[in-house]
Design a protein around this motif. Structure first.
Motif, short mmCIF file in Angstrom:
data_model
loop_
_atom_site.label_atom_id
_atom_site.label_comp_id
_atom_site.label_asym_id
_atom_site.label_seq_id
_atom_site.Cartn_x
_atom_site.Cartn_y
_atom_site.Cartn_z
N PRO A 1 0.85 -1.20 0.00
CA PRO A 1 0.00 0.00 0.00
C PRO A 1 0.89 1.25 0.00
O PRO A 1 2.01 1.22 0.48
N ILE A 2 0.36 2.31 -0.56
CA ILE A 2 1.07 3.59 -0.56
C ILE A 2 1.00 4.17 0.85
O ILE A 2 0.01 3.97 1.55
N ALA A 3 2.05 4.85 1.27
CA ALA A 3 2.08 5.49 2.59
C ALA A 3 2.33 6.98 2.40
O ALA A 3 3.27 7.36 1.70
N ILE A 4 1.48 7.80 3.00
CA ILE A 4 1.68 9.25 2.92
C ILE A 4 1.63 9.86 4.31
O ILE A 4 0.98 9.33 5.21
N LEU A 5 2.34 10.95 4.45
CA LEU A 5 2.25 11.77 5.66
C LEU A 5 1.13 12.76 5.37
O LEU A 5 1.27 13.66 4.54
N TRP A 6 -0.01 12.56 6.03
CA TRP A 6 -1.20 13.33 5.70
C TRP A 6 -1.04 14.79 6.11
O TRP A 6 -0.50 15.11 7.16
N GLY A 7 -1.50 15.67 5.21
CA GLY A 7 -1.45 17.11 5.47
C GLY A 7 -0.17 17.77 5.03
O GLY A 7 0.06 18.94 5.31
N HIS A 8 0.68 17.02 4.29
CA HIS A 8 1.96 17.57 3.85
C HIS A 8 2.09 17.58 2.33
O HIS A 8 3.21 17.57 1.80
N LYS A 9 0.95 17.55 1.64
CA LYS A 9 0.91 17.62 0.18
C LYS A 9 1.71 16.49 -0.47
O LYS A 9 2.41 16.71 -1.46
N ASN A 10 1.61 15.28 0.08
CA ASN A 10 2.27 14.11 -0.49
C ASN A 10 1.40 13.41 -1.52
O ASN A 10 1.82 12.42 -2.12
N MET A 11 0.19 13.89 -1.71
CA MET A 11 -0.78 13.28 -2.62
C MET A 11 -1.63 14.41 -3.18
O MET A 11 -1.69 15.49 -2.58
N ILE A 12 -2.27 14.18 -4.32
CA ILE A 12 -3.12 15.24 -4.87
C ILE A 12 -4.16 15.65 -3.83
O ILE A 12 -4.60 14.84 -3.01
#
Length: 160
Positions: free
Chosen positions: A31-42
């Motif tokens: 699964p993809i992992a992002i740090l939420w709230g840091h513009k790591n995803m659209i």
């Protein structure tokens, strides 16, 4: 734990066109992992993840404004062929890399001349409405190093 600022979210997604054609499907890998709230995803996906928790499955539609932007006709440019990286022989539809003042950028080759190439600098999904099916795998507090680096570490995130 629910998705909120400075947490790491891992999720699988299926990205589909407005007609339902699958563009990407992450379910066959990590699964993809992002740090939420840091513009790591659209932005549209980040917005849709807010308040969700592990185990939730949902669908969301992302407009161009919250996705890859509107398609810009002025993003079509002619550049010297010698500036394109990635192949020795270019054909329409191929993706090349060019160095810009903002760093490397992918472009799509539209027309090839002897010395000049017409390229489209729009993101391939610019101007498209995107449909995501999302399966939230996990939500955890981010480590200090992840927050200071601005991205998630480990499987599905950035590897150091």
């Amino acid at each position: 734990m629910i998705v909120s600022k400075d947490c790491v979210v891992t999720f699988h997604y299926v990205l589909k066109t407005d007609k339902g054609d699958i563009i990407e499907d992450s379910s066959n890998g990590e699964p993809i992992a992002i740090l939420w709230g840091h513009k790591n995803m659209i932005q549209g996906v980040e917005n849709a993840l807010e308040g969700k928790q592990a185990g939730e499955k949902f669908s969301t539609t992302v407009t161009p404004q919250d996705g890859y932007g509107e398609y810009l006709d002025e993003a079509i440019q002619r550049v010297p062929a010698k500036h394109l990286q990635g192949s020795d022989k270019w054909k329409p539809g191929m993706v090349a890399v060019v160095n810009t003042e903002q760093g490397q950028r992918q472009v799509t080759v539209l027309k090839v001349g002897k010395f000049m190439v017409t390229v489209d600098t729009n993101h391939p999904l610019a101007g498209h409405i995107l449909n995501f099916d999302i399966d939230v795998v996990s939500v955890r507090e981010a480590e200090e190093s992840e927050i200071s680096h601005g991205h998630a570490h480990g499987a599905g995130g950035h590897q150091h």
